[in-house]
Design a protein around this motif. Sequence first.
Motif, PDB file in Angstrom:
ATOM      1  N   ARG A 143       8.032   4.486 -11.054  1.00 39.14           N
ATOM      2  CA  ARG A 143       7.302   3.708 -10.049  1.00 39.14           C
ATOM      3  C   ARG A 143       5.826   4.102 -10.034  1.00 39.14           C
ATOM      4  NH1 ARG A 143      11.483   3.216  -4.982  1.00 39.14           N
ATOM      5  NH2 ARG A 143      13.137   2.238  -6.190  1.00 39.14           N
ATOM      6  N   GLU A 144       4.976   3.125 -10.346  1.00 42.64           N
ATOM      7  CA  GLU A 144       3.531   3.370 -10.287  1.00 42.64           C
ATOM      8  C   GLU A 144       3.115   3.818  -8.888  1.00 42.64           C
ATOM      9  OE1 GLU A 144       2.275  -0.532 -11.600  1.00 42.64           O
ATOM     10  OE2 GLU A 144       1.597   0.326 -13.509  1.00 42.64           O
ATOM     11  N   SER A 145       3.834   3.303  -7.876  1.00 40.97           N
ATOM     12  CA  SER A 145       3.511   3.611  -6.478  1.00 40.97           C
ATOM     13  C   SER A 145       3.692   5.089  -6.147  1.00 40.97           C
ATOM     14  CB  SER A 145       4.365   2.753  -5.540  1.00 40.97           C
ATOM     15  OG  SER A 145       5.745   2.978  -5.782  1.00 40.97           O
ATOM     16  N   VAL A 146       4.436   5.809  -6.987  1.00 44.31           N
ATOM     17  CA  VAL A 146       4.625   7.252  -6.818  1.00 44.31           C
ATOM     18  C   VAL A 146       3.791   8.018  -7.848  1.00 44.31           C
ATOM     19  CG1 VAL A 146       6.307   9.151  -6.928  1.00 44.31           C
ATOM     20  CG2 VAL A 146       6.948   6.970  -5.868  1.00 44.31           C
TER      21      VAL A 146
ATOM     22  N   LEU B 240       0.879  -1.155   0.000  1.00 43.43           N
ATOM     23  CA  LEU B 240       0.000   0.000   0.000  1.00 43.43           C
ATOM     24  C   LEU B 240       0.925   1.216   0.000  1.00 43.43           C
ATOM     25  CD1 LEU B 240      -3.062   0.407   0.047  1.00 43.43           C
ATOM     26  CD2 LEU B 240      -2.897   0.764   2.502  1.00 43.43           C
ATOM     27  N   ASN B 241       0.701   2.129  -0.928  1.00 38.08           N
ATOM     28  CA  ASN B 241       1.562   3.309  -1.051  1.00 38.08           C
ATOM     29  C   ASN B 241       0.729   4.574  -1.130  1.00 38.08           C
ATOM     30  OD1 ASN B 241       3.251   1.022  -2.658  1.00 38.08           O
ATOM     31  ND2 ASN B 241       4.605   2.477  -1.650  1.00 38.08           N
ATOM     32  N   GLY B 242       1.333   5.667  -0.706  1.00 39.09           N
ATOM     33  CA  GLY B 242       0.688   6.966  -0.794  1.00 39.09           C
ATOM     34  C   GLY B 242       1.721   8.073  -0.801  1.00 39.09           C
ATOM     35  N   ILE B 243       1.234   9.276  -0.957  1.00 41.94           N
ATOM     36  CA  ILE B 243       2.078  10.472  -1.003  1.00 41.94           C
ATOM     37  C   ILE B 243       1.578  11.464   0.045  1.00 41.94           C
ATOM     38  CG2 ILE B 243       2.818  12.449  -2.419  1.00 41.94           C
ATOM     39  CD1 ILE B 243       3.998   9.876  -3.480  1.00 41.94           C
ATOM     40  N   ILE B 244       2.527  12.092   0.726  1.00 42.05           N
ATOM     41  CA  ILE B 244       2.218  13.168   1.672  1.00 42.05           C
ATOM     42  C   ILE B 244       3.023  14.396   1.248  1.00 42.05           C
ATOM     43  CG2 ILE B 244       2.393  13.978   4.058  1.00 42.05           C
ATOM     44  CD1 ILE B 244       2.182  11.032   4.936  1.00 42.05           C
ATOM     45  N   GLN B 245       2.336  15.519   1.073  1.00 46.07           N
ATOM     46  CA  GLN B 245       3.029  16.777   0.803  1.00 46.07           C
ATOM     47  C   GLN B 245       2.958  17.625   2.054  1.00 46.07           C
ATOM     48  OE1 GLN B 245       1.250  18.195  -2.873  1.00 46.07           O
ATOM     49  NE2 GLN B 245       2.861  17.192  -4.043  1.00 46.07           N
ATOM     50  N   LEU B 246       4.116  18.181   2.429  1.00 44.63           N
ATOM     51  CA  LEU B 246       4.188  18.999   3.630  1.00 44.63           C
ATOM     52  C   LEU B 246       5.251  20.062   3.459  1.00 44.63           C
ATOM     53  CD1 LEU B 246       6.955  17.759   5.092  1.00 44.63           C
ATOM     54  CD2 LEU B 246       5.362  16.020   5.830  1.00 44.63           C
ATOM     55  N   LYS B 247       5.325  20.949   4.443  1.00 51.49           N
ATOM     56  CA  LYS B 247       6.371  21.969   4.481  1.00 51.49           C
ATOM     57  C   LYS B 247       7.101  21.850   5.804  1.00 51.49           C
ATOM     58  CE  LYS B 247       6.215  25.758   2.231  1.00 51.49           C
ATOM     59  NZ  LYS B 247       5.988  27.061   1.625  1.00 51.49           N
ATOM     60  N   SER B 248       8.387  22.219   5.769  1.00 56.57           N
ATOM     61  CA  SER B 248       9.221  22.144   6.969  1.00 56.57           C
ATOM     62  C   SER B 248      10.397  23.090   6.818  1.00 56.57           C
ATOM     63  CB  SER B 248       9.720  20.702   7.153  1.00 56.57           C
ATOM     64  OG  SER B 248      10.534  20.612   8.306  1.00 56.57           O
ATOM     65  N   ASN B 249      10.986  23.424   7.955  1.00 59.74           N
ATOM     66  CA  ASN B 249      12.226  24.199   7.949  1.00 59.74           C
ATOM     67  C   ASN B 249      13.445  23.307   8.146  1.00 59.74           C
ATOM     68  OD1 ASN B 249      10.947  26.701   7.590  1.00 59.74           O
ATOM     69  ND2 ASN B 249      10.549  26.880   9.775  1.00 59.74           N
ATOM     70  N   LEU B 250      13.226  21.990   8.291  1.00 59.28           N
ATOM     71  CA  LEU B 250      14.341  21.064   8.489  1.00 59.28           C
ATOM     72  C   LEU B 250      15.196  20.970   7.229  1.00 59.28           C
ATOM     73  CD1 LEU B 250      12.577  18.029  10.251  1.00 59.28           C
ATOM     74  CD2 LEU B 250      14.043  19.751  11.312  1.00 59.28           C
ATOM     75  N   SER B 251      16.476  20.716   7.415  1.00 57.62           N
ATOM     76  CA  SER B 251      17.365  20.454   6.284  1.00 57.62           C
ATOM     77  C   SER B 251      17.065  19.059   5.744  1.00 57.62           C
ATOM     78  CB  SER B 251      18.824  20.507   6.751  1.00 57.62           C
ATOM     79  OG  SER B 251      19.112  19.362   7.553  1.00 57.62           O
ATOM     80  N   PRO B 252      17.494  18.748   4.526  1.00 57.20           N
ATOM     81  CA  PRO B 252      17.247  17.404   3.986  1.00 57.20           C
ATOM     82  C   PRO B 252      17.784  16.292   4.896  1.00 57.20           C
ATOM     83  CG  PRO B 252      17.961  18.860   2.234  1.00 57.20           C
ATOM     84  CD  PRO B 252      18.109  19.626   3.512  1.00 57.20           C
ATOM     85  N   ASN B 253      18.996  16.446   5.419  1.00 58.02           N
ATOM     86  CA  ASN B 253      19.565  15.398   6.272  1.00 58.02           C
ATOM     87  C   ASN B 253      18.826  15.272   7.603  1.00 58.02           C
ATOM     88  OD1 ASN B 253      21.639  14.245   4.652  1.00 58.02           O
ATOM     89  ND2 ASN B 253      22.813  16.127   4.910  1.00 58.02           N
TER      90      ASN B 253
END
Length: 163
Positions: free
Chosen positions: A148-151, A82-95
């Motif tokens: 990837r179909e899952s994305v 089961l796959n899904g996508i979440i879009q969000l915002k953050s101030n965190l760095s990628p790492n």
Amino acid sequence: MKKILNENLTLFYTHNYPKFIKNKSPKKYNITLGIGGNIGNTKQLFDKLFLCLLKDSRFDLLMTSPLLLNPPFGYLKQNFFLNGIIQLKSNLSPNDLLKVMQRYEKKFGRKRSFQDAPRTLDIDIIFFDNKKINTEKLIIPHKDWANRESVIIPLNYMNKLKK
């Protein structure tokens, strides 16, 4: 509700997937996460993750996709994912985001045994703003996301929902 796309692909619509939460946030970076799992009650686990991210002040959730049930790739002798996508915002760095997401995976029972192994929760950073990163620990955009179909399928449904 579910929508059968073909014999191997089914979309699920639940209380939190898809969901439009907000369109504005003061946080700096636009982030797209891919979530997946095939061990245990994955829909329930995704709901718990949604609530954790909603309560986590480091993130502003913007939107989620419908969930896609689809076959595994790589290691094929396992349940569908089961796959899904979440879009969000953050101030965190990628790492720092990677570290936080790995902690969430562990919190929800993720064990890393071998590549493409069954899992309770997998969280991938698909996009991080418009950044391109290629290090030993982190590749953004996520490697091979476009194949990837899952994305692709959940992303396409999100784009339709935005309009």
